[in-house]
Design an enzyme around this catalytic site. Structure first.
Site, short mmCIF file in Angstrom:
data_model
loop_
_atom_site.label_atom_id
_atom_site.label_comp_id
_atom_site.label_asym_id
_atom_site.label_seq_id
_atom_site.Cartn_x
_atom_site.Cartn_y
_atom_site.Cartn_z
N HIS A 18 55.44 33.72 47.74
CA HIS A 18 54.59 32.40 47.37
C HIS A 18 55.03 31.82 49.02
O HIS A 18 53.94 31.17 49.21
CB HIS A 18 55.78 31.55 46.49
CG HIS A 18 55.31 30.20 46.31
ND1 HIS A 18 56.15 29.11 46.87
CD2 HIS A 18 54.15 29.65 45.97
CE1 HIS A 18 55.42 28.03 46.72
NE2 HIS A 18 54.30 28.25 46.25
N GLU A 55 52.05 33.15 50.92
CA GLU A 55 50.80 32.45 50.33
C GLU A 55 50.61 31.13 51.26
O GLU A 55 49.41 30.79 51.59
CB GLU A 55 50.62 32.21 49.00
CG GLU A 55 49.81 31.30 48.51
CD GLU A 55 50.08 30.30 47.28
OE1 GLU A 55 49.90 29.15 47.40
OE2 GLU A 55 50.66 30.93 46.38
N HIS A 56 51.74 30.20 51.43
CA HIS A 56 51.87 29.14 52.20
C HIS A 56 51.24 29.30 53.63
O HIS A 56 50.64 28.61 54.19
CB HIS A 56 53.04 28.39 51.97
CG HIS A 56 53.17 27.49 50.71
ND1 HIS A 56 53.25 26.28 50.60
CD2 HIS A 56 52.98 27.99 49.45
CE1 HIS A 56 53.46 25.68 49.52
NE2 HIS A 56 53.15 26.85 48.57
N GLU A 86 58.78 21.06 46.79
CA GLU A 86 58.38 21.61 45.40
C GLU A 86 59.40 21.97 44.54
O GLU A 86 59.05 21.86 43.57
CB GLU A 86 57.24 22.68 45.92
CG GLU A 86 56.42 23.29 44.80
CD GLU A 86 55.43 24.35 45.30
OE1 GLU A 86 54.47 24.95 44.32
OE2 GLU A 86 55.42 24.68 46.61
#
Length: 432
Positions: free
Chosen positions: A47, A50-51, A127
């Site tokens: 993840h 991806e960022h 997040e």
């Protein structure tokens, strides 16, 4: 229009579906790796990658990436799941070349700047905090963790604050080299696009992309079942009950989708009508079926107030058990119609269709013709669904997850006993 495909010499698949009556194109790169491919110390790195992909390349700064795509009115984004990671854009048809160049640039030449990395770690920490403050989201993560205990397939995609904080730029590069490669990637474009045009754009940028450097997944996911409970002082309780489901390629994959729809797939479903409409025991109740390449998870979610939990659980469990002896062709036909409509309606969205094409190729090695899927649904009878219900609900250890005021929630062993006694009672009733 039929899906056109070409496989490059390095194994990368290029697929397009031309839509003559639209002006836009959705295009993207899907890689067959996700959070379950992380090593234990890498939890959350898929993840984070991806960022970080949008935080600058050798040719573009993070601002350049945003400005270039929005200069032409386009959109760009990415997504990480348990088994795939995707990078995609939506642009007008004349900007396919630009969007392809940006996506390939971030895949091939992301710099993973240390300053950007520290900022993005902070963003993900926020997040994570937001997820923890949202019980109706985080309960699903805890549900998966209880169902696949100690396994990557059950871990949250987001990772943890502790693991995220340890990652370095070198680790991101190492993970990218290990898990990304032409042999597990597909490029898809849907909309106002010609296959040959998109093929040339991809081939010119990715034809020299090598295979991923890691080994194949060493072990299959194994459903364990179990429970997670977190008492919080909230106005409502989020409760999940689950069972072992079916993987994508299993014979009962489509039957499991129908079973979930009959049980809790809409306002006409068993659970909605009995628990919400007739008894008013919750404000939300639904059933779902998640599939992975080698495992699955069948789940039921209910959101209710503390005062209704004690009555809700026995009613819910009884509804589960009666399905194996009491399901009509009318219910199955209605569920089939819902799934058929969902399939066809989602295909009208270029984004949904691109994701569907990628997912089917990565799972089946081909795009499934719509009629083939509809035929598989049409072949499923009420008798088969009843048999599947018995095997699903009585044949596996349950998974229970809850967050909120859980004092009245039935103990785990009592839930197991209730399931066992209920099936005996329904069999006796059917025999008489």
């Amino acid at each position: 229009m039929p899906v056109e495909t070409t496989t490059l010499a390095n194994g990368l698949i290029v697929a397009t579906e031309h839509r003559p009556h639209v002006e836009s194109v959705v295009l993207g790169l899907w890689n067959h790796s996700g959070s379950r491919d992380e090593r234990p110390e890498e939890h959350g790195i898929a993840h984070l990658l991806e960022h970080m992909a949008f935080k600058g390349t050798g040719r573009r700064s993070a601002e350049d990436i945003a400005v270039e795509i929005e200069n032409v009115g386009g959109e760009i984004n990415a997504s990480t799941s348990v088994e795939t990671t995707s990078f995609f854009a939506r642009v007008l048809k004349e900007d396919v070349g630009l969007a392809t160049d940006i996506l390939c640039d971030i895949l091939r030449d992301s710099v993973f700047d240390e300053d950007e990395l520290q900022r993005e770690k902070h963003v993900i920490a926020q997040e994570l905090g937001a997820a923890m403050d949202t019980p109706d989201d985080i309960v699903f993560d805890r549900f998966a963790e209880a169902a696949f205990q100690g396994q990557p397939v059950g871990r949250s995609v987001l990772g943890t604050r502790e693991t995220i904080e340890t990652f370095s730029s070198d680790q991101l590069r190492s993970y990218l080299a290990r898990e990304y490669g032409a042999d597990r990637m597909i490029a898809v474009a849907v909309g106002a696009v010609e296959h040959d045009v998109f093929l040339r754009e991809i081939e010119s940028r990715l034809s020299d992309l090598g295979p991923h450097a890691g080994a194949q997944r060493a072990t299959d996911a194994v459903y364990t079942g179990g429970e997670f409970r977190e008492s919080r002082s909230l106005l409502d309780a989020q409760i999940l009950i689950g069972f072992e489901g079916k993987p994508f390629l299993a014979r009962d994959f489509y039957a499991s989708q129908i079973l979930a729809t009959v049980l809790g797939g809409g306002m006409s479903s068993r659970l909605f009508q009995e628990i919400r409409e007739r008894r008013g025991l919750c404000y939300s109740v639904s059933a779902f079926h998640w599939s992975f390449s080698d495992a699955g998870l069948f789940g039921i979610h209910a959101a209710t107030g503390e005062e209704d939990i004690e009555e809700l659980l026995p009613v819910l469990l009884d509804q589960i058990c009666t399905l194996s002896n009491d399901i009509s062709e009318e219910e199955v036909s209605r569920a089939r119609a819902q799934l058929r409509a969902s399939l066809l309606m989602s295909s009208e969205s270029s984004m949904s269709r691109a994701s569907q094409i990628a997912r089917q190729f990565l799972t089946h090695g081909r795009v499934l013709p719509r009629q083939e899927v509809l035929d598989r649904l049409n072949d499923i009878s009420a008798e088969r669904i009843a048999d599947l219900a018995h095997r699903t609900f009585m044949g596996s250890v349950p998974t229970v997850a809850g967050i909120g005021p859980l004092g009245p929630l039935m103990p785990y062993d009592a839930i197991q006993r209730r399931l066992g006694s209920s099936v005996v009672e329904t069999r006796q009733a059917a025999a008489s």
